[in-house]
Design a protein around this motif. Sequence first.
Motif, mmCIF file in Angstrom:
data_model
loop_
_atom_site.group_PDB
_atom_site.id
_atom_site.type_symbol
_atom_site.label_atom_id
_atom_site.label_comp_id
_atom_site.label_asym_id
_atom_site.label_seq_id
_atom_site.Cartn_x
_atom_site.Cartn_y
_atom_site.Cartn_z
ATOM 1 N N MET A 76 0.884 -1.198 -0.038
ATOM 2 C CA MET A 76 0.202 0.139 -0.137
ATOM 3 C C MET A 76 0.835 1.112 0.199
ATOM 4 O O MET A 76 1.927 1.326 0.799
ATOM 5 C CB MET A 76 -0.910 -0.058 1.377
ATOM 6 C CG MET A 76 -1.992 1.221 1.387
ATOM 7 S SD MET A 76 -3.092 1.543 0.028
ATOM 8 C CE MET A 76 -4.065 0.024 0.311
ATOM 9 N N ALA A 136 -2.816 0.503 -4.192
ATOM 10 C CA ALA A 136 -2.411 -0.616 -3.925
ATOM 11 C C ALA A 136 -1.435 -1.256 -5.060
ATOM 12 O O ALA A 136 -1.779 -0.935 -6.276
ATOM 13 C CB ALA A 136 -3.295 -1.714 -3.711
ATOM 14 N N VAL A 146 0.740 -5.084 3.430
ATOM 15 C CA VAL A 146 -0.520 -5.211 3.795
ATOM 16 C C VAL A 146 -0.883 -6.687 4.557
ATOM 17 O O VAL A 146 -1.204 -6.722 5.548
ATOM 18 C CB VAL A 146 -1.726 -5.265 2.674
ATOM 19 C CG1 VAL A 146 -3.066 -5.401 3.245
ATOM 20 C CG2 VAL A 146 -1.442 -3.817 2.022
ATOM 21 N N SER A 205 -8.045 -3.879 11.360
ATOM 22 C CA SER A 205 -8.056 -3.980 9.912
ATOM 23 C C SER A 205 -8.702 -5.206 9.455
ATOM 24 O O SER A 205 -8.311 -6.337 10.114
ATOM 25 C CB SER A 205 -6.548 -3.706 9.342
ATOM 26 O OG SER A 205 -5.563 -4.494 9.781
ATOM 27 N N VAL A 262 -7.427 -6.202 3.044
ATOM 28 C CA VAL A 262 -6.511 -4.980 2.511
ATOM 29 C C VAL A 262 -6.416 -3.542 2.764
ATOM 30 O O VAL A 262 -5.930 -2.983 2.512
ATOM 31 C CB VAL A 262 -6.379 -5.253 0.947
ATOM 32 C CG1 VAL A 262 -6.105 -6.691 0.424
ATOM 33 C CG2 VAL A 262 -7.904 -4.670 0.502
ATOM 34 N N ALA A 271 -6.712 -0.438 5.228
ATOM 35 C CA ALA A 271 -5.883 0.023 6.296
ATOM 36 C C ALA A 271 -6.575 0.107 7.780
ATOM 37 O O ALA A 271 -7.816 0.029 7.594
ATOM 38 C CB ALA A 271 -5.306 1.663 5.990
#
Length: 372
Positions: free
Chosen positions: A50, A77, A108, A186, A189, A191
């Motif tokens: 990321m 990404a 990630v 999270s 993928v 954040a």
Amino acid sequence: MLGVALLPWPAASAAPEADEPTVTLSASQAGKGGSVTVKGEGWRPGALLMMLICGQSTPGEGVVGGTNACANSEGRAVTAGKDGAFRKKLPVAEPPEPCPCVVHVATVTGEKARADTAFKVAGHPVKPLPEQAGGGRLSVLSDTRLEGSGSLLTWFGAPPRRTLVFTVGNVGPAPLKDPVFQVGTSHGVFAPQWEERQWRGTVAPGRKARIELPVELSAGAHGDYLVSLKFGGKVLAEQPWGVGRPWGVTVFWLLLCLVVPAAVFRLGMAAVDRLRPRRRRAGGRHRTGRLAELTGLLPKLRLPRGAVAADGKGRHAAPDTRTRPAVGSGAPGPGPAERTTALPWFTPDTDPGAPAGRLSAPSDNSPTKGNT
């Protein structure tokens, strides 16, 4: 000879530094709305990365404000190739915190790795980094774990709750009083979503303390989550959390899909049952009234006087055995006034309880048959 034998060791210790991932930019600064090409090397092959533009950060200090100081909506990404390299354009956006800014690249999933490189957003305000309160520094001394379990409400979609438990030690020269941690969750993928959690207490230099911080997810959350712990802009620990699916919600919807149609069907059948008997009663009354009307329209037949007299003589000649009284009973026989005239093909009903006007078919012993 001993010194010569020890010479290769420094080179071997420097090897991991050469394998650390790196990031380079096509330009050191750009304005909002532009783009910059980000190139990386030394990343794990096939790793999902990321890329973010973060404010209030430097390559040496890292992202001090966490991902809350980054332009998350404009992040991109990218997947590292088989050789661990990548190349991708990143749109330039103003982060929520003032510069100094960096382009932050981090993995990630899988083994954690990150790299920051300085970048200037043209026209964005610049302020010095905030000073760290106190001279204490915390280090996690034990593995983190999540304590607690779900409840019946969680099975029906209530927010899952756990307690993050770990032990820290103060490795700095000054005590830490009421430290504020950042707990992030999270999923996949995405954040982490950071929330501040303050622990009440003081950790003296060289001492350790057991920390318990609450963690809560959104209602109906399920799947694999990752709980991250951050203090002073640095991630101290991460703990995976597998959240089960709220099957109670699924069962509720299945029952709803079965009960509602069944209830509608029952209501419809009840309405039909209430209407159907009324129609039957109405039809029965109509048929009964019609039959009475037709009966009233039938002609009243009378025999001539001669036929009546002949019928009377026939009755004296062949009396009806059905009405003959028993011998010795003392019951009087029918008198002349009680005799009635009957048609040749009908005979009056002798049953005293039968209703008036009822006609029956003649039998073998009827008077009319004897007269003929």
